[in-house]
Design a protein around this motif. Structure first.
Motif, mmCIF file in Angstrom:
data_model
loop_
_atom_site.group_PDB
_atom_site.id
_atom_site.type_symbol
_atom_site.label_atom_id
_atom_site.label_comp_id
_atom_site.label_asym_id
_atom_site.label_seq_id
_atom_site.Cartn_x
_atom_site.Cartn_y
_atom_site.Cartn_z
ATOM 1 N N LEU A 26 44.006 1.099 14.140
ATOM 2 C CA LEU A 26 44.340 1.679 12.843
ATOM 3 C C LEU A 26 43.084 1.692 11.980
ATOM 4 O O LEU A 26 42.417 0.675 11.831
ATOM 5 C CB LEU A 26 45.437 0.851 12.170
ATOM 6 C CG LEU A 26 46.704 0.675 13.005
ATOM 7 C CD1 LEU A 26 47.637 -0.318 12.330
ATOM 8 C CD2 LEU A 26 47.384 2.006 13.236
ATOM 9 N N LEU A 27 42.771 2.829 11.419
ATOM 10 C CA LEU A 27 41.551 2.968 10.628
ATOM 11 C C LEU A 27 41.746 2.596 9.172
ATOM 12 O O LEU A 27 40.766 2.376 8.454
ATOM 13 C CB LEU A 27 41.032 4.408 10.744
ATOM 14 C CG LEU A 27 40.748 4.875 12.168
ATOM 15 C CD1 LEU A 27 40.335 6.337 12.170
ATOM 16 C CD2 LEU A 27 39.695 4.003 12.824
ATOM 17 N N SER A 31 47.981 -3.926 11.095
ATOM 18 C CA SER A 31 49.017 -3.693 12.108
ATOM 19 C C SER A 31 50.314 -4.435 11.806
ATOM 20 O O SER A 31 51.404 -3.950 12.130
ATOM 21 C CB SER A 31 48.500 -4.074 13.497
ATOM 22 O OG SER A 31 48.170 -5.432 13.574
ATOM 23 N N ARG A 32 50.240 -5.589 11.177
ATOM 24 C CA ARG A 32 51.464 -6.335 10.859
ATOM 25 C C ARG A 32 52.331 -5.555 9.868
ATOM 26 O O ARG A 32 53.533 -5.432 10.059
ATOM 27 C CB ARG A 32 51.117 -7.701 10.281
ATOM 28 C CG ARG A 32 52.351 -8.546 9.970
ATOM 29 C CD ARG A 32 52.003 -9.823 9.236
ATOM 30 N NE ARG A 32 50.829 -10.478 9.784
ATOM 31 C CZ ARG A 32 50.821 -11.722 10.254
ATOM 32 N NH1 ARG A 32 51.906 -12.451 10.238
ATOM 33 N NH2 ARG A 32 49.706 -12.244 10.720
ATOM 34 N N ARG A 33 51.706 -5.039 8.838
ATOM 35 C CA ARG A 33 52.475 -4.279 7.830
ATOM 36 C C ARG A 33 53.062 -3.012 8.437
ATOM 37 O O ARG A 33 54.210 -2.656 8.168
ATOM 38 C CB ARG A 33 51.587 -3.943 6.632
ATOM 39 C CG ARG A 33 51.211 -5.212 5.859
ATOM 40 C CD ARG A 33 50.510 -4.925 4.565
ATOM 41 N NE ARG A 33 51.399 -4.181 3.675
ATOM 42 C CZ ARG A 33 50.969 -3.200 2.869
ATOM 43 N NH1 ARG A 33 49.712 -2.867 2.836
ATOM 44 N NH2 ARG A 33 51.822 -2.574 2.096
ATOM 45 N N LEU A 34 52.274 -2.328 9.260
ATOM 46 C CA LEU A 34 52.774 -1.107 9.880
ATOM 47 C C LEU A 34 53.904 -1.418 10.862
ATOM 48 O O LEU A 34 54.905 -0.707 10.909
ATOM 49 C CB LEU A 34 51.650 -0.345 10.564
ATOM 50 C CG LEU A 34 52.008 1.028 11.119
ATOM 51 C CD1 LEU A 34 52.631 1.931 10.061
ATOM 52 C CD2 LEU A 34 50.792 1.690 11.726
ATOM 53 N N ALA A 35 53.768 -2.479 11.635
ATOM 54 C CA ALA A 35 54.831 -2.870 12.572
ATOM 55 C C ALA A 35 56.111 -3.227 11.821
ATOM 56 O O ALA A 35 57.216 -2.891 12.269
ATOM 57 C CB ALA A 35 54.378 -4.031 13.443
ATOM 58 N N THR A 46 54.283 -4.404 18.627
ATOM 59 C CA THR A 46 53.663 -5.720 18.569
ATOM 60 C C THR A 46 52.246 -5.581 18.014
ATOM 61 O O THR A 46 51.416 -4.914 18.621
ATOM 62 C CB THR A 46 53.619 -6.356 19.970
ATOM 63 O OG1 THR A 46 54.937 -6.389 20.496
ATOM 64 C CG2 THR A 46 53.078 -7.769 19.895
ATOM 65 N N PRO A 47 51.998 -6.211 16.861
ATOM 66 C CA PRO A 47 50.641 -6.182 16.308
ATOM 67 C C PRO A 47 49.651 -6.835 17.274
ATOM 68 O O PRO A 47 49.984 -7.786 17.988
ATOM 69 C CB PRO A 47 50.755 -6.997 15.023
ATOM 70 C CG PRO A 47 52.211 -6.947 14.667
ATOM 71 C CD PRO A 47 52.929 -6.910 15.981
ATOM 72 N N GLY A 48 48.436 -6.335 17.271
ATOM 73 C CA GLY A 48 47.423 -6.779 18.207
ATOM 74 C C GLY A 48 47.054 -8.242 18.116
ATOM 75 O O GLY A 48 46.695 -8.853 19.126
ATOM 76 N N PHE A 49 47.164 -8.854 16.933
ATOM 77 C CA PHE A 49 46.735 -10.245 16.807
ATOM 78 C C PHE A 49 47.544 -11.182 17.701
ATOM 79 O O PHE A 49 47.079 -12.257 18.056
ATOM 80 C CB PHE A 49 46.757 -10.711 15.346
ATOM 81 C CG PHE A 49 48.126 -10.815 14.748
ATOM 82 C CD1 PHE A 49 48.871 -11.963 14.890
ATOM 83 C CD2 PHE A 49 48.654 -9.747 14.032
ATOM 84 C CE1 PHE A 49 50.135 -12.062 14.331
ATOM 85 C CE2 PHE A 49 49.907 -9.831 13.466
ATOM 86 C CZ PHE A 49 50.657 -10.987 13.619
ATOM 87 N N ARG A 59 43.938 -4.870 13.274
ATOM 88 C CA ARG A 59 44.036 -3.431 13.038
ATOM 89 C C ARG A 59 44.436 -2.686 14.311
ATOM 90 O O ARG A 59 44.227 -1.484 14.420
ATOM 91 C CB ARG A 59 42.727 -2.872 12.502
ATOM 92 C CG ARG A 59 42.444 -3.310 11.078
ATOM 93 C CD ARG A 59 41.363 -2.440 10.469
ATOM 94 N NE ARG A 59 41.203 -2.742 9.083
ATOM 95 C CZ ARG A 59 41.802 -2.070 8.093
ATOM 96 N NH1 ARG A 59 42.590 -1.073 8.356
ATOM 97 N NH2 ARG A 59 41.587 -2.405 6.838
ATOM 98 N N ASN A 60 45.010 -3.415 15.258
ATOM 99 C CA ASN A 60 45.402 -2.799 16.523
ATOM 100 C C ASN A 60 46.891 -2.966 16.787
ATOM 101 O O ASN A 60 47.481 -3.971 16.407
ATOM 102 C CB ASN A 60 44.620 -3.418 17.681
ATOM 103 C CG ASN A 60 43.148 -3.120 17.581
ATOM 104 O OD1 ASN A 60 42.429 -3.791 16.855
ATOM 105 N ND2 ASN A 60 42.704 -2.107 18.277
#
Length: 90
Positions: A26-27, A31-35, A46-49, A59-60
């Protein structure tokens, strides 16, 4: 799914040569908020972290691509809607 995601200006990714998932970077978003927003649209991501031993990759997103094409189209639609809602919240 790759063709649909490639047209989105807010993310990038390497095209996988195999496996079961695509890693979306994600630019402009966490990722947590988007998920979380995707979950309100019945899209589980699943957020990348979660896949990083040190909590990086925030951001993945890991996007499995094992479903039928119609389901993947729906997933991209819901992801796009969630991203738009995230931008509206700013």
């Amino acid at each position: 799914m790759v063709a649909r995601l490639a047209g989105l200006p807010w993310c990038c990714f390497p095209v996988p040569q195999g496996g079961l998932s695509l890693w979306l970077e994600l630019l402009d978003a966490d990722s947590r908020r988007l998920a979380d927003l995707a979950a309100t649209r019945n899209l589980a991501l699943t957020p990348g972290f979660h896949f990083s031993p040190d909590g990086a990759l925030d951001r993945n997103l890991r996007l499995p691509f094992t479903l039928p094409p119609e389901a993947l189209d729906t997933a991209v639609d819901r992801l796009t809607e969630a991203h738009a809602a995230l931008q509206d919240a700013h």
